[in-house]
Design an enzyme around this catalytic site. Sequence first.
Site, PDB file in Angstrom:
ATOM      1  N   GLY A 384       0.588  -1.188  -0.029  1.00 36.69           N
ATOM      2  CA  GLY A 384       0.071   0.251   0.206  1.00 36.69           C
ATOM      3  C   GLY A 384       0.693   1.226   0.281  1.00 36.69           C
ATOM      4  O   GLY A 384       2.127   1.631  -0.050  1.00 36.69           O
ATOM      5  N   GLY A 387       0.163   9.138   1.188  1.00 40.68           N
ATOM      6  CA  GLY A 387       0.752  10.205   0.951  1.00 40.68           C
ATOM      7  C   GLY A 387       2.453  10.714   1.529  1.00 40.68           C
ATOM      8  O   GLY A 387       2.907  11.547   0.852  1.00 40.68           O
ATOM      9  N   GLY A 389       4.080   8.021   2.308  1.00 37.99           N
ATOM     10  CA  GLY A 389       5.650   6.557   2.015  1.00 37.99           C
ATOM     11  C   GLY A 389       4.783   5.625   2.080  1.00 37.99           C
ATOM     12  O   GLY A 389       3.050   5.228   1.470  1.00 37.99           O
ATOM     13  N   VAL A 391       4.452   1.054   2.312  1.00 40.66           N
ATOM     14  CA  VAL A 391       3.974  -0.423   3.221  1.00 40.66           C
ATOM     15  C   VAL A 391       4.462  -1.521   2.094  1.00 40.66           C
ATOM     16  O   VAL A 391       4.189  -1.599   1.539  1.00 40.66           O
ATOM     17  CB  VAL A 391       3.332  -0.332   3.876  1.00 40.66           C
ATOM     18  CG1 VAL A 391       3.773  -2.085   4.991  1.00 40.66           C
ATOM     19  CG2 VAL A 391       3.104   0.497   5.073  1.00 40.66           C
ATOM     20  N   LYS A 409       8.017  -0.144   6.058  1.00 36.66           N
ATOM     21  CA  LYS A 409       7.365   1.181   6.620  1.00 36.66           C
ATOM     22  C   LYS A 409       8.326   2.438   5.890  1.00 36.66           C
ATOM     23  O   LYS A 409       9.326   2.116   6.508  1.00 36.66           O
ATOM     24  CB  LYS A 409       6.932   1.157   7.194  1.00 36.66           C
ATOM     25  CG  LYS A 409       5.770   2.801   7.443  1.00 36.66           C
ATOM     26  CD  LYS A 409       5.453   3.695   8.720  1.00 36.66           C
ATOM     27  CE  LYS A 409       4.323   4.384   8.141  1.00 36.66           C
ATOM     28  NZ  LYS A 409       3.906   5.041   9.464  1.00 36.66           N
ATOM     29  N   ASP A 501      -2.565   8.567  19.286  1.00 37.51           N
ATOM     30  CA  ASP A 501      -3.432   8.086  18.326  1.00 37.51           C
ATOM     31  C   ASP A 501      -3.858   6.824  17.837  1.00 37.51           C
ATOM     32  O   ASP A 501      -4.543   6.467  17.072  1.00 37.51           O
ATOM     33  CB  ASP A 501      -2.693   8.618  16.429  1.00 37.51           C
ATOM     34  CG  ASP A 501      -3.113   8.593  15.582  1.00 37.51           C
ATOM     35  OD1 ASP A 501      -5.065   9.053  16.293  1.00 37.51           O
ATOM     36  OD2 ASP A 501      -2.724   8.280  14.717  1.00 37.51           O
TER      37      ASP A 501
END
Length: 651
Positions: A384, A387, A389, A391, A409, A501
């Site tokens: 995937g 914006g 980076g 994976v 990542k 988060d």
Amino acid sequence: MFWSLALLVARPWLPWDRYFFDHNLRWRHNRLPAQYPLIAHLSLGEAELNQWTTTREEYDGLAGLVSGSRDQGAAVIVLDLLLTRGKDSDFQGFWKEVYGHPDVLLARSLQETPRLPGPSQDQGLANLQRDDDGIFRRYQLYYPEVKLPSLALAAYLKVQGLAPDAFRLGRDGILEVVSEQGKPPTRFPNELYFQPRTAWSEAGSDIQFATPDDVQTWQQEGDSKFEGKAVFVGYVASGVGDVGPTVLDPSYPKVGIHATVLSNLLQNRYYRATSWPMRVGGGWCCLLLGAGAGRLLGRLNPLWLTLACLPVWLLSASHQSLWGSWLLPWVSWGLTLLSAIWVTWLWRQRIWKWRLLAMQASADFQNPLIFKTLGSYLLVEKLGEGGFGAVYRAIPAQTLDQSQVVAVKLASPSACQSPEYRKRFLRESRICRSLNHPAIVRVLESGEQDGLLYYTMQWLRGRSLRYWMLQTHSPQEVGTVLLPLVDAMAYAHAQGVLHRDLKPENIMLEHDGPQIVDFGLAFDSESTQMTAPQDVMGTLNYLAPERIEGVAHDARSDQYALGVIGYEMITGSSPFPESSNQGQALAWRLTHDPVPLGQRLNTDSPLILVIDKMMARNPDDRYATLQEALLDLQGAVGEDPNKTLHITVQG
């Protein structure tokens, strides 16, 4: 190749082992202790053979030597003579001096010895063993097939004053000599490698050498040169076949081998061969060690290791093949070790090529990062991209083992142009690597390579908690998921880390429990010059009121987010009204509180009370720490946070 290694292990005694044994013996023989001093050799050389013109003269002369040795005080007289020549009438004088005398020991052969009566207590076998290269190294003490000892063993028993049958041979090949009653027996290997200290010559030898002329002279002078000694009488002339090669001497008298072994037994100094189980066990240990080393080498060529270790190994084998009194097959073991390293390495290289060809058949070569190595891992598939980076799925570059898949990542090059994003990415990888908890995703590596920022984390096969929340679950199931999350964040807070988060999308459900991911907004003690804790960042529905208001906050803001997650898991919906207008949603959060979970469900169960307290608007009304919340949650759920979970993740 495996079976060739197995054969090498099963037959670990090779000519190279003998070579290093011989080399070691030559190197250290002059360092060996002196031989037993009470041993003498009465040699019969070319002069005696020429002097005795008939067999009768020969046997009469031998009888005179036995009598002279007895007069010189000899304790034991060992006659290494098979008495195969001449007529019976030639032995009359000889038998009178030797037969029936307890101080005389006669030699017998495994083959028929017609001159001697049947095996008796005053006889010993003179047979010797040659190795397949013709050299005498080994010596057998007892021959069970004829129930007779060797000359050296029979002489040992006489010298020690023991009965001729004061020994027994065990099934393990160990000969036990029983001395006085109550004392432990002396143990010898039935087959040993004798230890010659010098070549068979008078120079440097501790054995007393004498000739028939010497005996005659001593008798005339009245000396007792053989007092208390074991005297070996035997031919040393090469023409009669009574000499043979040993490690130290190409012309070693066979009678001297018996004398040397007697010295070894009296001093308990000899070499013993390692047993078959010990040799094979050592070989298999080398095989397993070499296979392990071959695996650890990975893609590194073992040639440098072989070249570096070969001189050390050769030197060690040269000087350590005789370890103590054991004769060890260092060469066989060393070859097994090196062969196992090379075979394992070559086999793994072949497997590596097969795996690479299989992956290349379905690879997306339009992406330049596919099959690029970052750290220890090879990128094989993009999973995937966002914006900031992407994976990738990756596997170990050394083995290409698909069962050891990880996620990488990778920060996008454009995002890395921003100093703030670069700091945040590095901070996330640093914080994740510092945390070690079963419910927090593990970061294995991180770094920068070819201008690319990356970190490698464990591969998660499950789906996000949001997907799990689409279905209805009992409070007990909710508590089972919430409990390790609270425990993980209590651990992170103890390390000084705030997540900031927490939301269902950042929690992955694996079969063994949940995993907290994405520490991109995390804050720790080293983050004071980056994003400040009072900055408003995160997902609105999971932000604590103090964060929305822009005031300083602490670990209790993460507690609030976990409370909201627990609320949603039980009710299946958010505690806040849905709104497409971000401003209206923000205004509602600033002026209203959600309906408490206990009031909404009309229950005061312990789990509901814990979640409501975690979601209190005033931080002071929440738990002081998540550790306190964890204790109440454990009581409410009745579960151990360290218990292995088994969660059904559909899809």
